[in-house]
Scaffold this motif. Structure first.
Motif, PDB file in Angstrom:
ATOM      1  N   THR A  47       0.831  -1.202   0.000  1.00 55.61           N
ATOM      2  CA  THR A  47       0.000   0.000   0.000  1.00 55.61           C
ATOM      3  C   THR A  47       0.868   1.255   0.000  1.00 55.61           C
ATOM      4  OG1 THR A  47      -0.181  -0.074   2.425  1.00 55.61           O
ATOM      5  CG2 THR A  47      -1.926  -1.144   1.155  1.00 55.61           C
ATOM      6  N   LYS A  48       2.066   1.177   0.571  1.00 54.44           N
ATOM      7  CA  LYS A  48       2.980   2.322   0.548  1.00 54.44           C
ATOM      8  C   LYS A  48       3.353   2.666  -0.893  1.00 54.44           C
ATOM      9  CE  LYS A  48       7.505   3.841   2.340  1.00 54.44           C
ATOM     10  NZ  LYS A  48       8.242   4.023   1.069  1.00 54.44           N
ATOM     11  N   GLU A  49       3.725   1.652  -1.670  1.00 52.74           N
ATOM     12  CA  GLU A  49       4.097   1.896  -3.065  1.00 52.74           C
ATOM     13  C   GLU A  49       2.905   2.396  -3.874  1.00 52.74           C
ATOM     14  OE1 GLU A  49       5.807  -1.707  -4.509  1.00 52.74           O
ATOM     15  OE2 GLU A  49       7.719  -1.412  -3.463  1.00 52.74           O
ATOM     16  N   LEU A  50       1.728   1.826  -3.621  1.00 49.43           N
ATOM     17  CA  LEU A  50       0.538   2.260  -4.352  1.00 49.43           C
ATOM     18  C   LEU A  50       0.181   3.706  -4.017  1.00 49.43           C
ATOM     19  CD1 LEU A  50      -1.627  -0.980  -3.975  1.00 49.43           C
ATOM     20  CD2 LEU A  50      -0.554  -0.130  -6.076  1.00 49.43           C
ATOM     21  N   LEU A  51       0.303   4.076  -2.748  1.00 49.72           N
ATOM     22  CA  LEU A  51       0.020   5.452  -2.342  1.00 49.72           C
ATOM     23  C   LEU A  51       1.003   6.430  -2.973  1.00 49.72           C
ATOM     24  CD1 LEU A  51      -0.777   4.945   1.448  1.00 49.72           C
ATOM     25  CD2 LEU A  51      -2.357   5.828  -0.273  1.00 49.72           C
ATOM     26  N   GLU A  52       2.272   6.056  -2.999  1.00 52.17           N
ATOM     27  CA  GLU A  52       3.285   6.958  -3.548  1.00 52.17           C
ATOM     28  C   GLU A  52       3.153   7.086  -5.060  1.00 52.17           C
ATOM     29  OE1 GLU A  52       6.721   6.492  -0.087  1.00 52.17           O
ATOM     30  OE2 GLU A  52       6.925   5.357  -1.958  1.00 52.17           O
ATOM     31  N   THR A  53       2.747   6.007  -5.718  1.00 49.44           N
ATOM     32  CA  THR A  53       2.499   6.084  -7.162  1.00 49.44           C
ATOM     33  C   THR A  53       1.305   6.982  -7.454  1.00 49.44           C
ATOM     34  OG1 THR A  53       3.398   3.861  -7.507  1.00 49.44           O
ATOM     35  CG2 THR A  53       1.949   4.731  -9.222  1.00 49.44           C
ATOM     36  N   TYR A  54       0.269   6.839  -6.643  1.00 54.65           N
ATOM     37  CA  TYR A  54      -0.951   7.631  -6.830  1.00 54.65           C
ATOM     38  C   TYR A  54      -0.711   9.118  -6.586  1.00 54.65           C
ATOM     39  CZ  TYR A  54      -5.308   9.806  -5.217  1.00 54.65           C
ATOM     40  OH  TYR A  54      -6.351  10.669  -5.001  1.00 54.65           O
ATOM     41  N   SER A  55       0.069   9.435  -5.558  1.00 55.24           N
ATOM     42  CA  SER A  55       0.216  10.835  -5.141  1.00 55.24           C
ATOM     43  C   SER A  55       1.454  11.523  -5.705  1.00 55.24           C
ATOM     44  CB  SER A  55       0.273  10.909  -3.614  1.00 55.24           C
ATOM     45  OG  SER A  55       1.433  10.243  -3.130  1.00 55.24           O
ATOM     46  N   ASN A  56       2.347  10.747  -6.334  1.00 57.47           N
ATOM     47  CA  ASN A  56       3.605  11.301  -6.847  1.00 57.47           C
ATOM     48  C   ASN A  56       4.426  11.975  -5.750  1.00 57.47           C
ATOM     49  OD1 ASN A  56       3.371  10.566  -9.625  1.00 57.47           O
ATOM     50  ND2 ASN A  56       1.840  12.192  -9.876  1.00 57.47           N
ATOM     51  N   GLN A  57       4.356  11.422  -4.561  1.00 59.65           N
ATOM     52  CA  GLN A  57       5.171  11.914  -3.451  1.00 59.65           C
ATOM     53  C   GLN A  57       5.374  10.775  -2.458  1.00 59.65           C
ATOM     54  OE1 GLN A  57       3.207  14.768  -0.815  1.00 59.65           O
ATOM     55  NE2 GLN A  57       1.188  14.025  -1.445  1.00 59.65           N
ATOM     56  N   THR A  58       6.359  10.923  -1.608  1.00 60.85           N
ATOM     57  CA  THR A  58       6.593   9.884  -0.613  1.00 60.85           C
ATOM     58  C   THR A  58       5.545   9.983   0.489  1.00 60.85           C
ATOM     59  OG1 THR A  58       8.040  11.253   0.772  1.00 60.85           O
ATOM     60  CG2 THR A  58       9.074  10.021  -1.053  1.00 60.85           C
ATOM     61  N   VAL A  59       5.354   8.884   1.191  1.00 57.35           N
ATOM     62  CA  VAL A  59       4.412   8.891   2.311  1.00 57.35           C
ATOM     63  C   VAL A  59       4.868   9.876   3.380  1.00 57.35           C
ATOM     64  CG1 VAL A  59       3.527   7.507   4.239  1.00 57.35           C
ATOM     65  CG2 VAL A  59       3.535   6.561   1.929  1.00 57.35           C
ATOM     66  N   ASP A  60       6.182   9.971   3.606  1.00 54.66           N
ATOM     67  CA  ASP A  60       6.700  10.923   4.598  1.00 54.66           C
ATOM     68  C   ASP A  60       6.344  12.356   4.225  1.00 54.66           C
ATOM     69  OD1 ASP A  60       7.761   8.895   6.113  1.00 54.66           O
ATOM     70  OD2 ASP A  60       9.774   9.046   5.259  1.00 54.66           O
ATOM     71  N   SER A  61       6.472  12.692   2.936  1.00 53.96           N
ATOM     72  CA  SER A  61       6.112  14.038   2.486  1.00 53.96           C
ATOM     73  C   SER A  61       4.621  14.285   2.662  1.00 53.96           C
ATOM     74  CB  SER A  61       6.496  14.218   1.012  1.00 53.96           C
ATOM     75  OG  SER A  61       7.884  14.087   0.833  1.00 53.96           O
ATOM     76  N   TRP A  62       3.830  13.272   2.357  1.00 53.21           N
ATOM     77  CA  TRP A  62       2.378  13.371   2.507  1.00 53.21           C
ATOM     78  C   TRP A  62       2.010  13.622   3.969  1.00 53.21           C
ATOM     79  CZ3 TRP A  62      -1.167   9.588  -0.635  1.00 53.21           C
ATOM     80  CH2 TRP A  62      -2.499   9.968  -0.512  1.00 53.21           C
ATOM     81  N   LEU A  63       2.673  12.898   4.865  1.00 52.38           N
ATOM     82  CA  LEU A  63       2.407  13.080   6.292  1.00 52.38           C
ATOM     83  C   LEU A  63       2.710  14.507   6.735  1.00 52.38           C
ATOM     84  CD1 LEU A  63       3.855   9.745   7.745  1.00 52.38           C
ATOM     85  CD2 LEU A  63       1.480  10.516   7.933  1.00 52.38           C
ATOM     86  N   LEU A  64       3.828  15.043   6.270  1.00 52.97           N
ATOM     87  CA  LEU A  64       4.204  16.403   6.646  1.00 52.97           C
ATOM     88  C   LEU A  64       3.233  17.431   6.082  1.00 52.97           C
ATOM     89  CD1 LEU A  64       8.096  16.254   6.200  1.00 52.97           C
ATOM     90  CD2 LEU A  64       6.823  16.463   8.349  1.00 52.97           C
ATOM     91  N   ALA A  65       2.764  17.180   4.865  1.00 54.92           N
ATOM     92  CA  ALA A  65       1.908  18.155   4.196  1.00 54.92           C
ATOM     93  C   ALA A  65       0.460  18.107   4.673  1.00 54.92           C
ATOM     94  CB  ALA A  65       1.963  17.934   2.684  1.00 54.92           C
ATOM     95  N   GLU A  66      -0.072  16.886   4.884  1.00 52.46           N
ATOM     96  CA  GLU A  66      -1.508  16.777   5.153  1.00 52.46           C
ATOM     97  C   GLU A  66      -1.855  16.041   6.445  1.00 52.46           C
ATOM     98  OE1 GLU A  66      -3.945  15.739   1.776  1.00 52.46           O
ATOM     99  OE2 GLU A  66      -2.273  16.098   0.402  1.00 52.46           O
ATOM    100  N   GLY A  67      -0.875  15.425   7.082  1.00 53.10           N
ATOM    101  CA  GLY A  67      -1.142  14.767   8.352  1.00 53.10           C
ATOM    102  C   GLY A  67      -1.509  13.300   8.209  1.00 53.10           C
ATOM    103  N   SER A  68      -1.498  12.603   9.343  1.00 52.45           N
ATOM    104  CA  SER A  68      -1.703  11.155   9.346  1.00 52.45           C
ATOM    105  C   SER A  68      -3.130  10.750   8.984  1.00 52.45           C
ATOM    106  CB  SER A  68      -1.327  10.577  10.712  1.00 52.45           C
ATOM    107  OG  SER A  68      -2.123  11.143  11.739  1.00 52.45           O
ATOM    108  N   ASP A  69      -4.115  11.587   9.331  1.00 50.83           N
ATOM    109  CA  ASP A  69      -5.503  11.242   9.009  1.00 50.83           C
ATOM    110  C   ASP A  69      -5.703  11.126   7.503  1.00 50.83           C
ATOM    111  OD1 ASP A  69      -6.106  11.216  11.674  1.00 50.83           O
ATOM    112  OD2 ASP A  69      -7.116  13.171  11.687  1.00 50.83           O
ATOM    113  N   SER A  70      -5.083  12.032   6.765  1.00 47.55           N
ATOM    114  CA  SER A  70      -5.209  12.017   5.308  1.00 47.55           C
ATOM    115  C   SER A  70      -4.582  10.758   4.719  1.00 47.55           C
ATOM    116  CB  SER A  70      -4.543  13.255   4.711  1.00 47.55           C
ATOM    117  OG  SER A  70      -4.540  13.200   3.294  1.00 47.55           O
ATOM    118  N   VAL A  71      -3.416  10.372   5.249  1.00 45.12           N
ATOM    119  CA  VAL A  71      -2.734   9.175   4.752  1.00 45.12           C
ATOM    120  C   VAL A  71      -3.551   7.927   5.069  1.00 45.12           C
ATOM    121  CG1 VAL A  71      -0.683   7.728   4.995  1.00 45.12           C
ATOM    122  CG2 VAL A  71      -0.448  10.212   4.880  1.00 45.12           C
TER     123      VAL A  71
END
Length: 381
Positions: free
Chosen positions: A210-234
């Motif tokens: 799911t980590k790879e699928l999320l990063e492919t979908y969002s074009n960003q790393t999960v860590d970047s996503w967490l910083l930008a939008e928070g854990s609830d969004s991830v």
């Protein structure tokens, strides 16, 4: 409220421990090395009730993990209600079956040649592939071979080999799981990923992350996503990914670890129930009793979403070199789980067909509204 139950097989892995292996084969042509590796210890499978009860219902035998062995020194066959083992006796000067000692329990086997001085161990394991009826074991000499026949307790289960090993579990899981997917959950994304890869390789499943699928979908790393939008969004996004793959069969799915993952939240398990879930739980426990007590407290506390998992594998420490060992523990625990209730794979399939409504394990009839108060369950017995 209707109580729900989850079945769990609990394994315990320690690292940097010298194995005193209890599986060995001795012959003139072949010997088994006993490498300095970690040792698994299997805790008796038990049922965990998620209704406030902390009782652990023991099932079946209690036995420890044994290292896989080569099949080069014996031949094995399964004839439905019986299994047959043929051991080569060349060079041992065995004249009759009276010179052979066959010691069995329902889950263990030891065969020794009675020689002057110390007996010679021909084969020994405390982990047969499944249970036998010890009192109905017979053996005889056929030319240069010892032939041993065992009566199976479960004649419907096809044995790939006499012993439980990575190879026999991989071969035998197809008939048990019937294509049901496996989800790896726990605090470590890395551990979930490594073990899922090994399981997929062994079973011929599709490995998904799911980590790879999320990063492919969002074009960003999960860590970047967490910083930008928070854990609830991830967690919400991973939940959507799990929904999209919930109807897939023969997949080994590695989920995100920690509270930013969907599996770490009790309200995000609706689509995880579509497959068999394995909780890879890291622990500081040093023995079986303390590891079991730790799990008991987790269930009683009820705050860890991972206690919704079907089986639990406890790990002390982590090294990616042990991923295959952990994968083997997962398959063994799942084997025991399904053998305790062979209707479980079909029940998982029914749960998917009815839309993964969150009513696991007490599946409601078609048309049931999750927001309603009705608690009548569909009879799947």
């Amino acid at each position: 409220m209707t109580s729900t139950a989850s079945w769990a097989g609990l394994w315990f892995l320690t690292r940097n421990t010298t194995v005193s292996t209890k599986t060995s084969i001795t012959s003139l042509e072949f010997s088994v090395l006993k490498p300095n590796i970690g040792t698994f210890r299997l805790f008796s499978p038990y049922s965990m009730c998620h209704n406030g009860s902390t009782s652990l219902t023991q099932r079946s035998c209690k036995c420890s993990y044994t290292a896989p062995v080569s099949t080069r020194t014996y031949e094995f066959s399964d004839t439905s209600s019986e299994v047959e083992l043929r051991l080569n006796l060349k060079g041992l000067d065995i004249q009759s079956s009276r010179e052979i000692l066959v010691d069995t329990s329902d889950s263990s086997l030891a065969i020794r040649a009675l020689r002057p001085g110390l007996p010679v161990t021909l084969i020994e394991t405390n982990r047969l592939f499944d249970r036998i009826k010890p009192s109905e074991t017979i053996w005889y000499i056929d030319d240069d071979e010892l032939v041993v026949n065992f009566k199976k307790q479960d004649p419907d289960l096809k044995w790939p080999d006499i012993m439980e090993s990575w190879e026999s579990l991989a071969a035998g899981s197809a008939q048990l799981l019937k294509g049901a997917s496996i989800y790896l959950v726990g605090n470590s994304t890395e551990i979930n990923y490594k073990v899922a890869q090994e399981i997929a390789t062994g079973l011929g499943y599709t490995p998904l992350s799911t980590k790879e699928l999320l990063e492919t979908y969002s074009n960003q790393t999960v860590d970047s996503w967490l910083l930008a939008e928070g854990s609830d969004s991830v967690a919400e996004a991973e939940s959507a990914i799990l929904e999209s793959i919930s109807s897939h069969v023969r997949a080994a799915v590695a989920t995100l670890g920690g509270q930013h993952g969907a599996s770490g939240r009790t309200d995000k398990w609706r689509h995880l129930y579509a497959g068999f879930t394995v909780w890879l739980s890291q622990t500081e426990a040093t023995d079986e009793d303390s590891a079991k007590e730790e799990t008991r407290k987790n269930v009683k506390d009820g705050r860890l979403a991972y206690t919704n998992a079907d089986v639990v594998v406890k790990l002390q420490g982590w090294d990616s070199a042990y991923a295959k060992n952990v994968a083997q523990a997962c398959l063994s625990a799942l084997k025991q789980l399904v053998l305790s209730d062979k209707k479980l794979p079909g029940k998982k399939s029914l749960y998917i067909r009815l839309g993964c409504r969150g009513d696991w394990p007490n599946i409601k009839p078609p048309g049931w509204d999750p927001s309603g108060e009705g608690d009548r369950s569909l009879d799947t017995q």
